[in-house]
Design a protein around this motif. Sequence first.
Motif, mmCIF file in Angstrom:
data_model
loop_
_atom_site.group_PDB
_atom_site.id
_atom_site.type_symbol
_atom_site.label_atom_id
_atom_site.label_comp_id
_atom_site.label_asym_id
_atom_site.label_seq_id
_atom_site.Cartn_x
_atom_site.Cartn_y
_atom_site.Cartn_z
ATOM 1 N N PRO A 135 0.737 -1.088 -0.045
ATOM 2 C CA PRO A 135 0.020 0.028 -0.014
ATOM 3 C C PRO A 135 0.855 1.191 0.115
ATOM 4 N N GLN B 107 -0.532 4.922 -0.841
ATOM 5 C CA GLN B 107 -1.749 5.693 -1.110
ATOM 6 C C GLN B 107 -2.265 6.578 0.154
ATOM 7 N N PHE C 61 -5.532 6.927 2.739
ATOM 8 C CA PHE C 61 -6.625 6.091 3.418
ATOM 9 C C PHE C 61 -7.495 7.235 4.340
ATOM 10 N N GLU C 62 -8.771 6.930 4.263
ATOM 11 C CA GLU C 62 -9.688 7.794 4.815
ATOM 12 C C GLU C 62 -9.669 7.255 6.412
ATOM 13 N N TRP D 100 -8.036 12.320 5.980
ATOM 14 C CA TRP D 100 -7.417 11.500 5.162
ATOM 15 C C TRP D 100 -5.734 11.526 5.537
ATOM 16 N N VAL E 282 -6.249 -3.806 -0.644
ATOM 17 C CA VAL E 282 -6.537 -2.299 -0.410
ATOM 18 C C VAL E 282 -7.915 -1.950 0.516
ATOM 19 N N PRO E 283 -8.998 -2.660 0.083
ATOM 20 C CA PRO E 283 -10.233 -2.449 0.958
ATOM 21 C C PRO E 283 -10.061 -3.031 2.155
ATOM 22 N N ALA F 255 -8.159 -0.412 4.036
ATOM 23 C CA ALA F 255 -9.280 0.729 4.353
ATOM 24 C C ALA F 255 -10.138 0.727 5.236
ATOM 25 N N ALA F 256 -10.776 -0.721 5.316
ATOM 26 C CA ALA F 256 -11.675 -0.730 6.668
ATOM 27 C C ALA F 256 -11.401 -0.907 7.798
ATOM 28 N N ILE G 200 -8.796 0.893 8.846
ATOM 29 C CA ILE G 200 -8.302 2.398 9.040
ATOM 30 C C ILE G 200 -9.512 3.206 9.445
ATOM 31 N N ARG G 201 -10.602 3.179 8.595
ATOM 32 C CA ARG G 201 -11.607 3.886 8.841
ATOM 33 C C ARG G 201 -12.341 4.295 10.091
ATOM 34 N N ASN H 259 4.094 8.296 7.201
ATOM 35 C CA ASN H 259 2.763 8.586 6.876
ATOM 36 C C ASN H 259 2.727 10.093 7.147
#
Length: 391
Positions: free
Chosen positions: A249, A251, A253-254, A259, A303-304, A307-308, A310-311, A329
């Motif tokens: 990864p 990129q 992430f939200e 972000w 990636v999903p 993302a899950a 981290i959200r 980061n």
Amino acid sequence: MTPSPHHPMRSNDLQRTAPLGGLTVLELGHSVAAPYAGLILAELGARVIKVENPATGDYARGWGPPFLGDDATVFHALNRSKESVTLDFSDPAQKAALKRLILDSDAVIQNLRPGLLEKFGVEADALRREKPELIWCDIGAFGKSGPLASKPGYDPLAQASSGIMSITGEADRAPVRVGVSLVDMGAGMWTVIGLLAALCERGATGTGARVSTSLFETGLAWMTIPLAAHAVSGEVRKPQGSGLSEIVPYQAFEASDGWVMIAAGNDKLFGRLCEAIPGLSEVGRDPRFARNRGRVLLRDELVPRIAAAIRGLSAAALGATLDAAQVPNCPLLRIDQVWAHPQTQAVGILTEGAGHQWVGLPITLDDARPTAGGAAPALGAHNASLLQDHG
């Protein structure tokens, strides 16, 4: 360096922050590319004389709002510490003055439309024969030859034609341009690199050079890695949003309130990421994701899941967790946040000029940032002195 005989080298104590002191550069430029090259040289101590159209001046003077006085902040940002003279090339006396200005300079930078100077009888090769030590720098749109050579160009056209826009943004969405004048400013940088190389050579041979670059060539240079991938494998890269084709990864992430950009640039960092974020330990143990090659191939699955996990974290908590795990980061910052950020202040890149702060050059020499500290000139501000000096 071989300085102009009219502008001798400055004293040794100033050469460290004004290494190009004594160099005179004539800028026949407008918009971004040539003015940015001129700005770099001016900040490094060169005397930069900007030649403008008496009726319109540099187009960038009108590129606002916002404005500072009569001129747009774009113009002020790119033209600090220069002198301005206005000349009508169709007037024989003023064209003669232009030629004298050229012959009294060490170098010329120009990004006027193809054929304009030649239309008025200003020929680079003829001037170089008259003054062999002259360094002449051309910044074109699409290059000196080829089917697009006569086509006018701006930064977004170069981003489109060089492939940059094809890999920028998100897949299956409308094309997106890089939000800054990346190609224009890059062409200005390449011009300075070429000029400095020619200056070094002139010091050894006494002879100048004709330096050429273009927006299209600059765009192709920024595409070095994607074009190499195509040459080797035939791959046609697609846009990856904030990500990168070669690393996962890598990129944004939200988080729950903003972000965060995460750059797990190798296998060890990916392992640390999975250990640090609750819910990712199983992902970290999956042998399919152990090497970057696998993570790239399984991007759409991996990636999903990241993302899950981290959200549910706040940006601050996520940043603190990743810092503790030594995973690179940073939060995504708005322009106002960047301007006020303590790191921006700490590196000292904001320089003073005409009562305002501007972004200076991103280099220091012996821990000193070179800057001339001057203001952008009003249109024709130096006509009286320069035209008197040059007939």
